[in-house]
Scaffold this motif. Structure first.
Motif, PDB file in Angstrom:
ATOM      1  N   VAL A   1     -44.054  68.178  28.682  1.00  0.00           N
ATOM      2  CA  VAL A   1     -43.518  67.338  27.618  1.00  0.00           C
ATOM      3  C   VAL A   1     -44.504  67.222  26.465  1.00  0.00           C
ATOM      4  N   SER A   2     -43.991  67.389  25.267  1.00  0.00           N
ATOM      5  CA  SER A   2     -44.800  67.158  24.068  1.00  0.00           C
ATOM      6  C   SER A   2     -44.587  65.721  23.617  1.00  0.00           C
ATOM      7  N   LYS A   3     -45.417  65.276  22.702  1.00  0.00           N
ATOM      8  CA  LYS A   3     -45.250  63.926  22.162  1.00  0.00           C
ATOM      9  C   LYS A   3     -43.880  63.767  21.523  1.00  0.00           C
ATOM     10  N   GLU A   4     -43.448  64.778  20.809  1.00  0.00           N
ATOM     11  CA  GLU A   4     -42.156  64.701  20.129  1.00  0.00           C
ATOM     12  C   GLU A   4     -41.011  64.619  21.141  1.00  0.00           C
ATOM     13  N   GLU A   5     -41.078  65.441  22.196  1.00  0.00           N
ATOM     14  CA  GLU A   5     -40.025  65.412  23.216  1.00  0.00           C
ATOM     15  C   GLU A   5     -40.018  64.087  23.971  1.00  0.00           C
ATOM     16  N   LEU A   6     -41.204  63.564  24.249  1.00  0.00           N
ATOM     17  CA  LEU A   6     -41.291  62.297  24.961  1.00  0.00           C
ATOM     18  C   LEU A   6     -40.717  61.169  24.114  1.00  0.00           C
ATOM     19  N   ARG A   7     -41.075  61.140  22.832  1.00  0.00           N
ATOM     20  CA  ARG A   7     -40.539  60.106  21.936  1.00  0.00           C
ATOM     21  C   ARG A   7     -39.016  60.224  21.832  1.00  0.00           C
ATOM     22  N   ALA A   8     -38.509  61.449  21.732  1.00  0.00           N
ATOM     23  CA  ALA A   8     -37.058  61.659  21.637  1.00  0.00           C
ATOM     24  C   ALA A   8     -36.361  61.186  22.906  1.00  0.00           C
ATOM     25  N   SER A   9     -36.966  61.445  24.062  1.00  0.00           N
ATOM     26  CA  SER A   9     -36.365  61.009  25.331  1.00  0.00           C
ATOM     27  C   SER A   9     -36.332  59.492  25.430  1.00  0.00           C
ATOM     28  N   VAL A  10     -37.391  58.843  25.019  1.00  0.00           N
ATOM     29  CA  VAL A  10     -37.407  57.380  25.036  1.00  0.00           C
ATOM     30  C   VAL A  10     -36.350  56.844  24.087  1.00  0.00           C
ATOM     31  N   ARG A  11     -36.224  57.441  22.925  1.00  0.00           N
ATOM     32  CA  ARG A  11     -35.248  56.974  21.923  1.00  0.00           C
ATOM     33  C   ARG A  11     -33.810  57.137  22.403  1.00  0.00           C
ATOM     34  N   ARG A  12     -33.566  58.092  23.294  1.00  0.00           N
ATOM     35  CA  ARG A  12     -32.214  58.274  23.850  1.00  0.00           C
ATOM     36  C   ARG A  12     -31.935  57.300  24.990  1.00  0.00           C
ATOM     37  N   SER A  13     -32.930  56.558  25.409  1.00  0.00           N
ATOM     38  CA  SER A  13     -32.783  55.631  26.536  1.00  0.00           C
ATOM     39  C   SER A  13     -32.262  54.285  26.058  1.00  0.00           C
ATOM     40  N   SER A  14     -31.512  53.626  26.925  1.00  0.00           N
ATOM     41  CA  SER A  14     -31.024  52.289  26.582  1.00  0.00           C
ATOM     42  C   SER A  14     -32.012  51.208  27.025  1.00  0.00           C
ATOM     43  N   THR A  15     -32.876  51.540  27.972  1.00  0.00           N
ATOM     44  CA  THR A  15     -33.907  50.622  28.458  1.00  0.00           C
ATOM     45  C   THR A  15     -35.119  51.439  28.891  1.00  0.00           C
ATOM     46  N   LEU A  16     -36.234  50.745  29.053  1.00  0.00           N
ATOM     47  CA  LEU A  16     -37.443  51.383  29.558  1.00  0.00           C
ATOM     48  C   LEU A  16     -38.023  50.500  30.650  1.00  0.00           C
ATOM     49  N   ILE A  17     -38.324  51.111  31.778  1.00  0.00           N
ATOM     50  CA  ILE A  17     -39.003  50.389  32.850  1.00  0.00           C
ATOM     51  C   ILE A  17     -40.442  50.864  32.852  1.00  0.00           C
ATOM     52  N   ALA A  18     -41.366  49.932  32.632  1.00  0.00           N
ATOM     53  CA  ALA A  18     -42.784  50.262  32.542  1.00  0.00           C
ATOM     54  C   ALA A  18     -43.507  49.767  33.781  1.00  0.00           C
ATOM     55  N   LEU A  19     -44.076  50.697  34.531  1.00  0.00           N
ATOM     56  CA  LEU A  19     -44.902  50.339  35.678  1.00  0.00           C
ATOM     57  C   LEU A  19     -46.313  50.108  35.151  1.00  0.00           C
ATOM     58  N   LEU A  20     -46.812  48.893  35.328  1.00  0.00           N
ATOM     59  CA  LEU A  20     -48.099  48.527  34.762  1.00  0.00           C
ATOM     60  C   LEU A  20     -49.175  48.479  35.840  1.00  0.00           C
ATOM     61  N   ASN A  21     -50.192  49.303  35.660  1.00  0.00           N
ATOM     62  CA  ASN A  21     -51.383  49.277  36.497  1.00  0.00           C
ATOM     63  C   ASN A  21     -52.507  49.922  35.701  1.00  0.00           C
ATOM     64  N   SER A  22     -53.693  49.979  36.261  1.00  0.00           N
ATOM     65  CA  SER A  22     -54.829  50.505  35.501  1.00  0.00           C
ATOM     66  C   SER A  22     -54.620  51.966  35.099  1.00  0.00           C
ATOM     67  N   GLU A  23     -53.925  52.732  35.916  1.00  0.00           N
ATOM     68  CA  GLU A  23     -53.682  54.137  35.594  1.00  0.00           C
ATOM     69  C   GLU A  23     -52.739  54.287  34.398  1.00  0.00           C
ATOM     70  N   THR A  24     -51.662  53.509  34.375  1.00  0.00           N
ATOM     71  CA  THR A  24     -50.724  53.639  33.257  1.00  0.00           C
ATOM     72  C   THR A  24     -51.330  53.104  31.952  1.00  0.00           C
ATOM     73  N   PHE A  25     -52.195  52.109  32.038  1.00  0.00           N
ATOM     74  CA  PHE A  25     -52.852  51.627  30.822  1.00  0.00           C
ATOM     75  C   PHE A  25     -53.818  52.648  30.251  1.00  0.00           C
ATOM     76  N   ALA A  26     -54.369  53.501  31.107  1.00  0.00           N
ATOM     77  CA  ALA A  26     -55.291  54.547  30.651  1.00  0.00           C
ATOM     78  C   ALA A  26     -54.540  55.759  30.105  1.00  0.00           C
ATOM     79  N   SER A  27     -53.245  55.827  30.329  1.00  0.00           N
ATOM     80  CA  SER A  27     -52.447  56.987  29.953  1.00  0.00           C
ATOM     81  C   SER A  27     -51.968  56.896  28.505  1.00  0.00           C
TER      82      SER A  27
END
Length: 106
Positions: free
Chosen positions: A10-36
């Motif tokens: 996934v590129s940044k552009e593809e990732l942003r486009a995929s998020v924009r096509r979503s109706s919701t986002l579920i974010a798993l929060l932990n030290s690994e995801t904050f570093a990502s």
């Protein structure tokens, strides 16, 4: 979409486009995801586009006060959204809360 399926492709552009096509986002929060930077890009894109976010605090690997500190420093807009605390001992309850939250948005 589930970003972990193709994250290496996934590129940044593809990732942003995929998020924009979503109706919701579920974010798993932990030290690994904050570093990502990928996760941060997803969260920022959702904020920019007004996509509702459900935050799941993974307390099996992170402490709540550490998560709050990381959010305050990097992504304070995530504090605006509902949170579900995930612990192994309450995983079934967490699953029910996620399902109810999603159902309310469909």
């Amino acid at each position: 979409f589930l970003d972990v399926d193709d994250l290496k492709k996934v590129s940044k552009e593809e990732l942003r486009a995929s998020v924009r096509r979503s109706s919701t986002l579920i974010a798993l929060l932990n030290s690994e995801t904050f570093a990502s930077t990928w996760c941060q890009l997803e969260w920022e894109t959702a904020r920019e586009d007004g996509i509702p976010v459900l935050c799941i605090a993974d307390l099996t690997v992170s402490k709540e006060d550490e998560l709050l500190s990381q959010i305050t420093e990097k992504t304070s807009h995530l504090l605006e959204y509902p949170w579900i605390e995930y612990l192994d001992s309450f995983r079934h309850l967490s699953k029910e809360k996620v399902a109810a939250w999603l159902q309310d948005r469909l």
